[in-house]
Scaffold this active site. Structure first.
Site, PDB file in Angstrom:
ATOM      1  N   ASN A   9       7.399 -27.504   4.165  1.00  0.00           N
ATOM      2  CA  ASN A   9       7.984 -26.897   2.968  1.00  0.00           C
ATOM      3  C   ASN A   9       9.485 -27.163   3.045  1.00  0.00           C
ATOM      4  O   ASN A   9      10.196 -26.482   3.770  1.00  0.00           O
ATOM      5  CB  ASN A   9       7.683 -25.390   2.968  1.00  0.00           C
ATOM      6  CG  ASN A   9       8.432 -24.658   1.872  1.00  0.00           C
ATOM      7  OD1 ASN A   9       8.976 -25.281   0.949  1.00  0.00           O
ATOM      8  ND2 ASN A   9       8.459 -23.329   1.967  1.00  0.00           N
ATOM      9  N   LYS A  11      11.729 -26.673   0.933  1.00  0.00           N
ATOM     10  CA  LYS A  11      12.551 -25.722   0.156  1.00  0.00           C
ATOM     11  C   LYS A  11      13.570 -26.512  -0.677  1.00  0.00           C
ATOM     12  O   LYS A  11      13.268 -27.628  -1.096  1.00  0.00           O
ATOM     13  CB  LYS A  11      13.190 -24.692   1.088  1.00  0.00           C
ATOM     14  CG  LYS A  11      12.142 -24.057   2.013  1.00  0.00           C
ATOM     15  CD  LYS A  11      12.604 -22.841   2.745  1.00  0.00           C
ATOM     16  CE  LYS A  11      11.466 -22.323   3.613  1.00  0.00           C
ATOM     17  NZ  LYS A  11      11.780 -21.081   4.285  1.00  0.00           N
ATOM     18  N   HIS A  95       5.209 -18.096  -2.208  1.00  0.00           N
ATOM     19  CA  HIS A  95       6.083 -18.076  -1.037  1.00  0.00           C
ATOM     20  C   HIS A  95       6.959 -16.829  -1.080  1.00  0.00           C
ATOM     21  O   HIS A  95       7.356 -16.376  -2.148  1.00  0.00           O
ATOM     22  CB  HIS A  95       6.953 -19.339  -1.002  1.00  0.00           C
ATOM     23  CG  HIS A  95       7.694 -19.463   0.287  1.00  0.00           C
ATOM     24  ND1 HIS A  95       8.883 -18.807   0.512  1.00  0.00           N
ATOM     25  CD2 HIS A  95       7.397 -20.113   1.435  1.00  0.00           C
ATOM     26  CE1 HIS A  95       9.288 -19.074   1.745  1.00  0.00           C
ATOM     27  NE2 HIS A  95       8.400 -19.861   2.326  1.00  0.00           N
ATOM     28  N   GLU A  97       9.960 -16.360  -0.616  1.00  0.00           N
ATOM     29  CA  GLU A  97      11.229 -16.520  -1.344  1.00  0.00           C
ATOM     30  C   GLU A  97      11.011 -16.422  -2.852  1.00  0.00           C
ATOM     31  O   GLU A  97      11.867 -15.940  -3.584  1.00  0.00           O
ATOM     32  CB  GLU A  97      11.904 -17.846  -0.932  1.00  0.00           C
ATOM     33  CG  GLU A  97      12.481 -17.737   0.478  1.00  0.00           C
ATOM     34  CD  GLU A  97      12.465 -19.016   1.291  1.00  0.00           C
ATOM     35  OE1 GLU A  97      12.393 -20.115   0.711  1.00  0.00           O
ATOM     36  OE2 GLU A  97      12.501 -18.909   2.542  1.00  0.00           O
ATOM     37  N   GLU A 167       2.656 -15.757   6.521  1.00  0.00           N
ATOM     38  CA  GLU A 167       4.049 -15.934   6.909  1.00  0.00           C
ATOM     39  C   GLU A 167       4.741 -14.577   6.962  1.00  0.00           C
ATOM     40  O   GLU A 167       5.161 -14.049   5.916  1.00  0.00           O
ATOM     41  CB  GLU A 167       4.776 -16.827   5.895  1.00  0.00           C
ATOM     42  CG  GLU A 167       4.174 -18.204   5.756  1.00  0.00           C
ATOM     43  CD  GLU A 167       5.188 -19.204   5.188  1.00  0.00           C
ATOM     44  OE1 GLU A 167       5.493 -20.174   5.891  1.00  0.00           O
ATOM     45  OE2 GLU A 167       5.671 -18.997   4.073  1.00  0.00           O
ATOM     46  N   GLY A 173      12.655 -18.592   8.870  1.00  0.00           N
ATOM     47  CA  GLY A 173      14.030 -19.074   8.953  1.00  0.00           C
ATOM     48  C   GLY A 173      14.918 -18.259   9.885  1.00  0.00           C
ATOM     49  O   GLY A 173      16.135 -18.407   9.867  1.00  0.00           O
ATOM     50  N   SER A 212       9.275 -19.963  11.535  1.00  0.00           N
ATOM     51  CA  SER A 212       9.958 -20.490  12.713  1.00  0.00           C
ATOM     52  C   SER A 212       9.033 -21.242  13.679  1.00  0.00           C
ATOM     53  O   SER A 212       9.178 -21.137  14.902  1.00  0.00           O
ATOM     54  CB  SER A 212      10.712 -19.374  13.447  1.00  0.00           C
ATOM     55  OG  SER A 212      11.693 -18.805  12.583  1.00  0.00           O
TER      56      SER A 212
HETATM   57  P1  PGA Z   1      10.663 -21.716   8.618  1.00  0.00           P
HETATM   58  O1  PGA Z   1      10.066 -21.513   7.135  1.00  0.00           O
HETATM   59  O2  PGA Z   1       9.734 -22.638   9.356  1.00  0.00           O
HETATM   60  O3  PGA Z   1      12.029 -22.331   8.396  1.00  0.00           O
HETATM   61  O4  PGA Z   1      10.730 -20.356   9.237  1.00  0.00           O
HETATM   62  C1  PGA Z   1       8.690 -21.372   6.927  1.00  0.00           C
HETATM   63  C2  PGA Z   1       8.416 -21.164   5.464  1.00  0.00           C
HETATM   64  O5  PGA Z   1       9.213 -20.494   4.779  1.00  0.00           O
HETATM   65  O6  PGA Z   1       7.399 -21.657   4.931  1.00  0.00           O
END
Ligand code: PGA
Length: 249
Positions: A9, A11, A95, A97, A167, A173, A212
């Site tokens: 992903n 983003k 997601h 976000e 998640e 992140g 992460s």
């Molecule tokens: P990350 O993001 O691996 O940077 O923690 C995962 C995600 O938001 O799908």
């Protein structure tokens, strides 16, 4: 045995040049990934680039979001038919976000899920709890509510042609990964919820972990019985890290 799946992903990251070198780096060593299916989800505007760069490979691509609406007067939105045009295989829906920054509700996400499936693409449904929800002991209630929005409106059979990504929001992140056991517990809970309705669907559906994931922790996460791969943010922007995660599948 469920196929391991590792999805990047990206983003709101990337540029025409950076994408080309990232994809070339992944392609160069993709043969080192033996057991995982790999896919990338760039920003919409780079889907045509993915179609060109990835068309003769076994790496799939998809989008990070979609409108639930038919084409029409919806400035700034992307209809599912447009993702079909660019041969997307997957579409991420819900997601965290999108939920937290853009106010997407469980109901809207269920609508998007249905829109993706109706077009024959595979939704990757993201669910997961906030830190305060975990600390209050509400993790299972939160993921159940998020999952039920889809189950109640689309039915359990719809999950057969979908992917779920668990998640935990506190792990996205932040560099703070859930322990393999913490993740496994929630994955088993999710599969159990589905199994109570249809054991065959539960056995089949891929449940990815996200938050992460790195080359260094992917193996122990993916070794858990109910973790079938990962949804990868930051580490999917570096070819070596992304490949190392694929190799862990
Ligand atoms: P990350 O993001 O691996 O940077 O923690 C995962 C995600 O938001 O799908």
């Amino acid at each position: 045995m469920r196929q391991s799946l590792v999805v990047g992903n990206w983003k709101m990251n990337g540029s025409y040049e950076a994408n080309r070198s990232l994809i070339n780096g992944i392609k160069q060593n993709i043969a080192s990934v033996k057991n995982s299916e790999m896919a990338v989800c760039p920003p919409f505007v780079y889907l045509s680039q993915m179609k060109r760069l990835l068309k003769d490979t076994n790496i799939g691509w998809g989008a990070q979001n979609v409108s639930q609406q038919e084409p029409g007067a919806f400035t700034g939105e992307i209809a599912i038919g447009m993702l079909v045009d660019f041969d997307c295989k997957y579409v991420i829906v819900g997601h965290s976000e999108r939920r937290s920054l853009y106010g997407e509700s469980d109901e809207l996400i269920a609508e998007k899920f249905a829109t993706v499936q109706a077009a024959g693409l595979i939704p990757i449904l993201c669910i997961g709890e906030l830190l305060e929800e975990r600390e209050a002991g509400n993790t299972e209630a939160v993921v159940k509510r998020q999952l039920d929005a889809v189950l109640n409106s689309q039915g359990v059979a719809s999950l057969e042609k979908s992917v779920i990504a668990y998640e935990p929001v506190w792990a996205i992140g932040t560099g703070k990964t859930a322990t393999p056991q913490q993740a496994q517990d929630v994955h088993a809970f999710i599969r159990g919820q589905i199994s109570a309705l249809d054991a065959k669907v539960a056995e089949k559906v891929q449940i990815l972990y996200g938050g992460s994931v790195k080359g260094s922790n992917a193996k122990e996460l993916f070794a858990m019985p109910d973790i079938d791969g990962g949804l990868i943010g930051g580490a999917s922007l570096k070819a070596d890290d992304f490949l190392a995660i694929g190799q862990a599948g």
